[in-house]
Design a protein around this motif. Structure first.
Motif, mmCIF file in Angstrom:
data_model
loop_
_atom_site.group_PDB
_atom_site.id
_atom_site.type_symbol
_atom_site.label_atom_id
_atom_site.label_comp_id
_atom_site.label_asym_id
_atom_site.label_seq_id
_atom_site.Cartn_x
_atom_site.Cartn_y
_atom_site.Cartn_z
ATOM 1 N N LEU A 150 0.696 -1.172 0.040
ATOM 2 C CA LEU A 150 0.122 -0.031 -0.008
ATOM 3 C C LEU A 150 0.738 1.179 -0.242
ATOM 4 N N SER A 151 1.945 1.180 0.908
ATOM 5 C CA SER A 151 2.717 2.251 0.905
ATOM 6 C C SER A 151 3.510 2.707 -0.591
ATOM 7 N N ARG A 152 3.964 1.496 -1.048
ATOM 8 C CA ARG A 152 4.489 1.649 -2.350
ATOM 9 C C ARG A 152 3.529 2.164 -3.475
ATOM 10 N N GLN A 153 2.484 1.755 -3.518
ATOM 11 C CA GLN A 153 1.292 2.176 -4.494
ATOM 12 C C GLN A 153 1.103 3.674 -4.248
ATOM 13 N N LEU A 154 1.085 4.211 -2.791
ATOM 14 C CA LEU A 154 0.750 5.490 -2.502
ATOM 15 C C LEU A 154 1.772 6.620 -2.513
ATOM 16 N N GLY A 155 3.074 5.985 -2.329
ATOM 17 C CA GLY A 155 4.219 6.814 -2.350
ATOM 18 C C GLY A 155 4.374 7.644 -1.061
ATOM 19 N N ALA A 156 3.661 6.895 -0.142
ATOM 20 C CA ALA A 156 3.801 7.407 1.329
ATOM 21 C C ALA A 156 3.830 6.394 2.191
ATOM 22 N N ALA A 157 4.484 6.920 3.730
ATOM 23 C CA ALA A 157 4.660 5.909 4.803
ATOM 24 C C ALA A 157 2.988 5.563 5.333
ATOM 25 N N VAL A 158 2.957 4.167 5.382
ATOM 26 C CA VAL A 158 1.550 3.481 5.945
ATOM 27 C C VAL A 158 1.889 3.082 7.283
ATOM 28 N N VAL A 159 1.399 3.225 8.454
ATOM 29 C CA VAL A 159 1.533 2.712 9.707
ATOM 30 C C VAL A 159 0.388 2.231 10.386
ATOM 31 N N PRO A 160 0.260 0.836 10.558
ATOM 32 C CA PRO A 160 -1.053 0.174 10.708
ATOM 33 C C PRO A 160 -1.238 0.356 12.536
ATOM 34 N N THR A 161 -2.297 0.935 12.876
ATOM 35 C CA THR A 161 -2.379 1.305 14.449
ATOM 36 C C THR A 161 -3.823 0.804 14.551
ATOM 37 N N ALA A 162 -3.885 0.538 16.084
ATOM 38 C CA ALA A 162 -5.067 0.206 16.721
ATOM 39 C C ALA A 162 -5.053 1.232 18.053
ATOM 40 N N ILE A 163 -5.110 2.498 17.645
ATOM 41 C CA ILE A 163 -4.708 3.720 18.498
ATOM 42 C C ILE A 163 -5.523 3.526 19.762
ATOM 43 N N LYS A 164 -6.964 3.168 19.727
ATOM 44 C CA LYS A 164 -7.681 3.019 21.002
ATOM 45 C C LYS A 164 -7.028 2.074 22.002
ATOM 46 N N THR A 165 -6.292 1.254 21.667
ATOM 47 C CA THR A 165 -5.754 0.291 22.533
ATOM 48 C C THR A 165 -4.147 0.875 22.740
ATOM 49 N N GLY A 166 -3.676 1.872 22.115
ATOM 50 C CA GLY A 166 -2.257 2.004 22.170
ATOM 51 C C GLY A 166 -1.349 1.245 21.085
ATOM 52 N N ARG A 167 -1.768 0.347 20.419
ATOM 53 C CA ARG A 167 -1.144 -0.425 19.374
ATOM 54 C C ARG A 167 -0.805 0.554 18.143
ATOM 55 N N GLY A 168 0.757 0.389 17.892
ATOM 56 C CA GLY A 168 1.434 1.306 16.700
ATOM 57 C C GLY A 168 1.441 2.825 17.045
ATOM 58 N N LYS A 169 1.159 3.079 18.193
ATOM 59 C CA LYS A 169 1.270 4.623 18.623
ATOM 60 C C LYS A 169 2.945 5.104 18.382
ATOM 61 N N LYS A 170 3.798 4.045 19.054
ATOM 62 C CA LYS A 170 5.252 4.616 19.122
ATOM 63 C C LYS A 170 5.816 4.615 17.511
ATOM 64 N N LYS A 171 5.387 3.760 16.757
ATOM 65 C CA LYS A 171 5.739 3.765 15.410
ATOM 66 C C LYS A 171 5.227 4.831 14.600
ATOM 67 N N LEU A 172 3.986 5.183 14.914
ATOM 68 C CA LEU A 172 3.408 6.308 14.171
ATOM 69 C C LEU A 172 4.119 7.644 14.379
ATOM 70 N N LEU A 173 4.501 7.825 15.927
ATOM 71 C CA LEU A 173 5.154 8.885 16.265
ATOM 72 C C LEU A 173 6.546 9.314 15.607
ATOM 73 N N GLU A 174 7.186 7.848 15.535
ATOM 74 C CA GLU A 174 8.330 7.892 14.846
ATOM 75 C C GLU A 174 8.412 8.368 13.375
ATOM 76 N N SER A 175 7.247 7.786 12.521
ATOM 77 C CA SER A 175 6.991 8.055 11.401
ATOM 78 C C SER A 175 6.587 9.543 11.113
ATOM 79 N N ILE A 176 6.022 10.055 11.930
ATOM 80 C CA ILE A 176 5.672 11.402 11.961
ATOM 81 C C ILE A 176 6.920 12.370 11.912
ATOM 82 N N HIS A 177 7.872 11.959 13.009
ATOM 83 C CA HIS A 177 9.085 12.745 13.136
ATOM 84 C C HIS A 177 10.013 12.544 11.821
#
Length: 819
Positions: free
Chosen positions: A135-162
């Motif tokens: 999906l990331s390759r096709q869009l040309g953008a970083a894709v971060v899977p999360t389930a933010i309600k439970t905190g899952r993927g939050k750390k990786k999302l922060l890093e990707s934003i940075h």
């Protein structure tokens, strides 16, 4: 130019969990619910990551970036003009294809994008697996899977934003192949690119696409920045017509269709289903019944009735435990205040007790509100709210309203217990201008939280045997008044406003969490308490002053002083020669009054023999002589003093009541209330009710707070219901019903009035919103009270009769065709 801090925009479709992501990133507590449209305005917050500060702006949820709705305009304008460092596109992983429609438009703006593939837990429960790398390759953008309600993927999302917000690497712009329109787009893009001023500010490809779409904002930008705008816009219009003529399809329709085609292609290449998905998810199956054309409204009525039964009927039972606590608070306050005289009361004592009585009258309803807010939170989090909008849309359309009027009405109190201020604010999201105005002007007629204390008070006094039924009546009859009024408005003063269709997403059902429900309930109860201790308290003090002055005339003061001397002289004459007489002379008589009063109050709150003995011991140690008078037992001399004292004690209470009544009657507010009686008597209102209604203009909670102070307690722990019942012996259920209906139609409070002015932009609508409900409220209350008396109806019969009339009016106006 290098930014000192990163500016990150959160963009996503409604109900994609965007507000949850915002809260997770910034630590904020923005309202999150399982229905679309919660975020209507931009919300800002910030956090630090790796020493760098990141400012986050939560944009309103939107399905696209056109000029169609307010959410779309707010989101698009921010992205175009504020130039954020990065856009975090929050997408619902369980609905990838639909969410990519917005993703494409964000990428076409050529702003760096990180796709937060949120709600992965929901996708996994549906046996959906997504190849995020593909999906990331096709869009040309970083894709971060999360389930933010439970905190899952939050750390990786922060890093990707940075990383993305500080990357200097220029990515290849994402381009959708618009097929047969590409040649037209190239020609438009070429003309736009030639204009350096606009090409430097906005991507020429994006502008070409938007101009071919016929987007009004793109045309506005073209007029503002192009040197020869008329010529270029004429060229674009020519190309639009040429495309439509050649392909028999409107350009905007072709563009939307191509985006959906590309979204379908990309989602298919990125999706990996592990098993065959059932054709019907649990939510879909449940909706077969819940959203059924016939069963849905029945379920809705049942839900509302259950809501009221649990909160109002059962919640009121809890006040039997909380009211004694509030009574103790009053006693404690009283004990630290200066003591009263025989008929004189220090102003500081009178003011403080007035204040406490006003506040206690409202705090008594906190258990009811806690249950009510908890149940509303369950409905919000479970996903029932949008179903309710769906069910009611059919109804609303008949009255000139919009399906998206549901959320403002829920916030405003369609359930009872809302607040008109956020409700009027949330009307921004209604794309239909005619429905938006009608919703704004009718929301104050719903049952906001501030009206509920008066409802509960009157129901407990005059409809105690039918609490659930009476609450159901007042909760639903307001809608039966709002709908015909909305229809009348859309056919008269709003008939020239624009209209638009209803679009709302149905989110899957969720099981509410205990933390979420309790948190929401506590948050809303706290808002209520905060309002009590600020606005209502201020009003209570103003009312106290208005009721205190001008006070008694010198002549009347002399009269009451003479009455006091007469009562005390009579007492002293009766105890003359008694061994206890010397202990009750002069100031000691008043000391005995206070001692007696405290002892009686202490005995009332004592539970069990041990507690009673402890109280006796305490008071005996405090003053053995007074204790003998209070508990004479076999002491004949003490008994004689006790009998005489009871009479002088009663005479004092009678004098205090008469003084208080005369002071209020002669006060500024009392005179105003009495001056209104000729106009309100046909509605069943006396001057006390008029005073409480006048106090409600600033905040409706003040109605009960004022009544709580006007009907002051004569005995320890006496509830307001009992005090009002005793103070208005001539009142019947018809009085209570008329007053409830007037309060239902009461003009908006000051805060809501200001919000109406802000949302409509015109002072005339504010004035309109004040005058029309007042006239309508007096008419309805008079109809019920005078009409009920004329026909000899009981309160319950009048309730049924009015409900039938309101229902018939609603059905009748519903059949009138919309313009």
């Amino acid at each position: 130019m290098k930014r000192k801090k990163a500016l990150v925009a959160l963009a996503g479709q409604p109900n994609s969990g965007k507000s949850t992501v915002f809260n997770a990133l910034t630590g904020a507590s923005q309202h999150v619910a399982n229905y679309p449209g919660v975020t209507v305005e931009k919300m800002t917050g910030s956090y630090r990551h790796d020493g760098a500060k990141v400012e986050v702006v939560d944009l309103p949820g939107t399905y696209s970036l056109t000029s169609y709705s307010l959410e779309e305009r707010v989101s698009r304008d921010f992205l175009l003009h504020e130039k954020p460092s990065l856009v975090v596109n929050v997408a619902d992983a369980s609905n990838l294809k639909r969410n990519l429609y917005l993703t494409f438009q964000l990428l076409e703006l050529e702003i760096p994008v990180v796709v937060d593939l949120n709600m992965m837990d929901v996708a996994e429960r549906r046996d959906i697996e997504i190849d995020t790398k593909e999906l990331s390759r096709q869009l040309g953008a970083a894709v971060v899977p999360t389930a933010i309600k439970t905190g899952r993927g939050k750390k990786k999302l922060l890093e990707s934003i940075h990383v993305a917000s500080r990357s200097k690497q220029v990515c290849e712009p994402f381009r959708i192949d618009y097929g047969s329109m590409e040649s037209f787009l190239s020609e438009v893009e070429e003309r736009v690119s030639a204009e350096t001023a606009i090409a430097a500010s906005y991507p020429s490809r994006w502008l070409a696409v938007k101009l071919m779409e016929g987007d009004s904002e793109a045309r506005r930008l073209a007029r503002k920045h192009l040197l020869g705008p008329d010529e270029i816009l004429a060229f674009v219009e020519e190309k639009r017509k040429e495309f439509e003529s050649k392909h028999a399809e409107k350009p905007e329709k072709h563009i939307a269709f191509r985006r959906y085609q590309v979204a379908d292609t990309i989602s298919k290449s990125a999706l990996k289903r592990q098993t065959v998905v059932s054709s019907q998810f649990l939510s879909d199956k449940a909706d077969r019944f819940i959203c059924n054309r016939f069963l849905g409204p029945v379920i809705l009525v049942g839900v509302i009735y259950l809501l009221y039964y649990l909160s109002i009927v059962q919640g009121y039972n809890l006040t039997n435990y909380t009211w004694p606590l509030l009574a103790k608070l009053r006693s404690l306050t009283e004990s630290i205040l200066p003591n009263p005289g025989f008929i004189e009361e220090p102003v500081i004592r009178a003011l403080t007790l007035w204040f406490v009585d006003s506040i206690n009258a409202l705090l008594n309803y906190v258990p009811i509100f806690f249950i009510l807010f908890g149940l509303i939170a369950i409905l919000e989090d479970s996903g029932y709210m949008p179903r309710m909008a769906f069910i009611l849309d059919r109804l609303f359309q008949r009255f000139g309203l919009h399906g998206q009027s549901t959320l403002p009405m829920v916030l405003g109190g369609i359930y009872v217990g809302g607040c008109a201020v956020p409700a009027v604010m949330s009307c921004k999201g209604i794309p239909d201008e005619k429905a938006r105005m009608a919703t704004i002007l009718t929301i104050p007629m719903l049952n906001c939280l501030a009206k509920v204390p008066l409802y509960v008070l009157l129901i407990n006094i005059y409809f105690a045997q039918h609490k659930g039924l009476a609450m159901f009546f007042i909760s639903t009859v307001t809608l039966l008044m709002v709908l015909p009024m909305a229809k009348i408005l859309t056919h008269t003063v709003l008939k020239d406003k624009e209209s638009a269709p209803f679009i709302m997403e149905m989110p899957p059902y969720h099981v509410p969490t205990i933390r979420g429900v309790l948190g929401r309930a506590v948050q809303r109860v706290w808002l209520f308490i905060r309002k009590i201790i600020t606005i209502v308290a201020a009003i209570a003090i103003i009312l106290f002053v208005l009721l205190l002055f001008p006070g008694l005339s010198d002549e009347r003061k002399v009269y009451y002083s003479t009455q006091k001397d007469h009562a005390t002289a009579k007492f002293y004459k009766k105890v003359e020669g008694n061994p206890y007489a010397e202990h009750v002379q002069g100031k000691n008589l008043m000391a005995l009054v206070i001692y007696w009063d405290k002892y009686k109050k202490a005995k009332m709150t004592a539970k069990g023999k041990e507690a009673a003995r402890a109280i006796n011991k305490k008071f005996k140690e405090e003053n053995p002589v007074f204790f003998k008078i209070v508990q004479p037992k076999k002491d004949k001399d003490a008994k004689k003093v006790t009998r005489a004292f009871k009479k002088v004690f009663s005479a004092r209470k009678k004098l205090l009541r008469e003084i208080k009544k005369e002071k209020i009657d002669n006060s500024f507010l009392g005179r105003l209330g009495q001056a209104m009686v000729p106009f309100t008597q046909w509605a069943g209102f006396n001057w006390r009710v008029n005073v409480s209604l006048l106090a409600s203009f600033a905040a409706k909670e003040s109605s009960v707070a004022t009544l709580g102070a006007l009907y002051q307690q004569e005995e320890e722990g006496e509830s307001l219901e009992k005090r009002m019942e005793k103070g208005e012996e001539g009142f019947t259920p018809l009085h209570g019903l008329a007053l409830m209906l007037f309060m239902a139609l009461y003009p908006p409070c000051v805060a809501t009035s200001i919000m109406i002015k802000v949302q409509t932009g015109q002072i005339r609508w504010l004035i309109f919103s004040m005058i029309v409900p007042t006239v309508l409220g007096i008419f309805v209350a008079t109809l019920v009270f005078s009409g009920g008396n004329l026909l000899g109806l009981s309160g319950l019969q009048a309730m049924f009769a009015f409900y039938g009339l309101a229902l018939a009016t609603t059905i009748g106006t519903g059949f009138v065709k919309n313009r």
